[in-house]
Design a protein around this motif. Structure first.
Motif, short mmCIF file in Angstrom:
data_model
loop_
_atom_site.label_atom_id
_atom_site.label_comp_id
_atom_site.label_asym_id
_atom_site.label_seq_id
_atom_site.Cartn_x
_atom_site.Cartn_y
_atom_site.Cartn_z
N GLY A 1 53.98 20.13 34.75
CA GLY A 1 54.35 19.21 33.88
C GLY A 1 53.98 19.34 32.50
O GLY A 1 53.28 20.19 31.89
N MET A 2 54.93 18.72 31.50
CA MET A 2 54.83 18.97 29.96
C MET A 2 55.28 17.98 29.33
O MET A 2 56.07 17.05 29.70
N ILE A 3 54.73 17.76 27.98
CA ILE A 3 55.11 16.72 27.03
C ILE A 3 55.28 17.40 25.85
O ILE A 3 54.36 18.11 25.26
N ARG A 4 56.26 17.03 25.15
CA ARG A 4 56.42 17.41 23.79
C ARG A 4 56.86 16.24 22.88
O ARG A 4 57.84 15.56 23.07
N ARG A 5 55.59 15.82 22.21
CA ARG A 5 55.71 14.61 21.46
C ARG A 5 56.99 14.66 20.13
O ARG A 5 57.25 15.70 19.88
N ASP A 6 57.35 13.44 20.12
CA ASP A 6 58.33 13.51 18.96
C ASP A 6 58.01 14.20 17.76
O ASP A 6 56.85 13.92 17.23
N GLY A 7 58.84 14.95 17.17
CA GLY A 7 58.57 15.77 16.04
C GLY A 7 57.59 17.11 16.00
O GLY A 7 57.57 17.80 15.09
N ALA A 8 57.17 17.27 17.56
CA ALA A 8 56.51 18.75 17.59
C ALA A 8 57.45 19.69 17.41
O ALA A 8 58.72 19.59 17.79
N ALA A 9 57.00 20.91 16.77
CA ALA A 9 57.85 22.13 16.78
C ALA A 9 58.19 22.44 18.09
O ALA A 9 57.64 22.65 19.14
N PRO A 10 59.65 22.85 18.05
CA PRO A 10 60.11 23.53 19.21
C PRO A 10 59.39 24.58 19.97
O PRO A 10 59.16 24.86 21.13
N VAL A 11 58.77 25.57 18.95
CA VAL A 11 58.05 26.62 19.60
C VAL A 11 56.75 26.17 20.12
O VAL A 11 56.04 26.81 21.00
N SER A 12 56.01 24.93 20.14
CA SER A 12 55.10 24.59 20.60
C SER A 12 55.13 24.31 21.93
O SER A 12 54.16 24.52 22.77
N ALA A 13 56.36 24.02 22.40
CA ALA A 13 56.64 24.03 23.76
C ALA A 13 56.51 25.33 24.47
O ALA A 13 56.11 25.12 25.78
N PRO B 1 40.73 25.74 31.38
CA PRO B 1 41.26 25.73 32.83
C PRO B 1 40.38 24.25 33.55
O PRO B 1 39.54 23.82 32.99
N ILE B 2 41.10 23.97 34.55
CA ILE B 2 40.56 22.83 35.27
C ILE B 2 39.97 23.23 36.48
O ILE B 2 40.63 24.06 37.41
N MET B 3 38.59 22.93 36.65
CA MET B 3 37.67 23.46 37.49
C MET B 3 37.26 22.46 38.68
O MET B 3 37.16 21.25 38.13
N LYS B 4 37.26 22.99 39.84
CA LYS B 4 36.99 21.97 40.94
C LYS B 4 36.14 22.64 41.83
O LYS B 4 36.58 23.61 42.28
N ASP B 5 34.71 22.19 41.77
CA ASP B 5 33.81 22.68 42.66
C ASP B 5 33.59 24.51 42.45
O ASP B 5 33.55 25.21 43.20
N GLY B 6 33.78 24.75 41.29
CA GLY B 6 33.48 26.15 40.61
C GLY B 6 34.87 26.87 40.82
O GLY B 6 34.92 28.04 40.53
N GLU B 7 36.02 26.32 41.30
CA GLU B 7 37.18 26.92 41.34
C GLU B 7 38.14 26.54 40.49
O GLU B 7 38.22 25.37 40.15
N CYS B 8 39.03 27.59 39.94
CA CYS B 8 40.35 26.97 39.09
C CYS B 8 41.33 26.41 39.92
O CYS B 8 41.77 27.31 40.64
N VAL B 9 41.52 25.14 39.63
CA VAL B 9 42.96 24.79 40.11
C VAL B 9 44.11 24.54 39.38
O VAL B 9 45.17 24.28 39.84
N GLY B 10 44.06 24.91 38.09
CA GLY B 10 44.97 24.87 37.11
C GLY B 10 44.41 24.85 35.74
O GLY B 10 43.29 25.07 35.37
N ALA B 11 45.29 24.55 34.86
CA ALA B 11 44.73 24.55 33.25
C ALA B 11 45.71 23.73 32.51
O ALA B 11 46.93 23.47 32.84
N VAL B 12 45.25 23.37 31.21
CA VAL B 12 45.98 22.86 30.33
C VAL B 12 45.91 23.44 29.03
O VAL B 12 45.15 24.07 28.63
N GLY B 13 47.12 23.34 28.52
CA GLY B 13 47.68 24.09 27.24
C GLY B 13 48.16 23.03 26.14
O GLY B 13 48.86 22.55 26.56
N VAL B 14 47.55 23.22 24.86
CA VAL B 14 48.05 22.26 23.91
C VAL B 14 48.55 23.20 22.69
O VAL B 14 47.61 24.20 22.47
N SER B 15 49.38 22.65 21.88
CA SER B 15 49.78 23.41 20.82
C SER B 15 50.45 22.59 19.63
O SER B 15 51.17 21.56 20.18
N GLY B 16 50.07 22.80 18.49
CA GLY B 16 50.66 22.00 17.65
C GLY B 16 49.91 21.65 16.34
O GLY B 16 50.16 20.99 15.22
N VAL B 17 48.34 21.67 16.53
CA VAL B 17 47.52 21.40 15.51
C VAL B 17 46.45 22.48 15.43
O VAL B 17 46.45 23.61 15.94
#
Length: 135
Positions: free
Chosen positions: A43-55, A101-117
């Motif tokens: 999943g992804m959100i690109r807030r209004d006004g965010a630079a296209p490259v940030s996506a 990274p998103i960790m659950k019981d010591g294991e990586c189940v995913g991650a979150v990435g943010v760009s723009g600031v």
């Protein structure tokens, strides 16, 4: 055989909503991505006004964090410390702070990435999103 936790759609929505709330609270215009443990976009959100490259950058930061099982800042620090050969690592193209990274019981189940600031603010938003899971 081992049983492992996985992110479900409700988890992805919770992370995105909490991360976006942090961005809105601080009036930061960013893009936010959530990936699974293999770096695949969930999943992804690109807030209004965010630079296209940030996506593109937010997805790359999240993928790097998930595949590396650590914050993307660690890779940035490694390169800035002189280990520039790491730039040739396959599939790792978001080596900038802002992937967590998103960790659950010591294991990586995913991650979150943010760009723009600022990089530290990107990481702050990512961590606020992850906090919604109680992880």
């Amino acid at each position: 055989m081992k049983t492992k936790a996985v992110l479900e759609l409700a988890d992805v929505k919770a992370v995105l909503n909490a991360a976006e709330a942090e961005a809105v609270k601080n009036q930061w215009i960013v893009s936010i991505a959530v990936v699974d443990d293999g770096g695949n976009l969930l999943g992804m959100i690109r807030r209004d006004g965010a630079a296209p490259v940030s996506a593109h950058i937010c997805v790359a930061k999240a993928r790097t964090s998930a595949l590396g099982r650590r914050e993307s800042k660690g890779f940035e620090d490694m390169i800035n410390g002189g280990r520039t050969a790491f730039l040739s690592a396959p599939l790792i193209d978001g080596m900038l702070e802002g992937g967590v990274p998103i960790m659950k019981d010591g294991e990586c189940v995913g991650a979150v990435g943010v760009s723009g600031v600022k990089a530290s603010e990107d990481a702050q938003i990512a961590k606020a999103g992850i906090a919604a899971l109680g992880a």
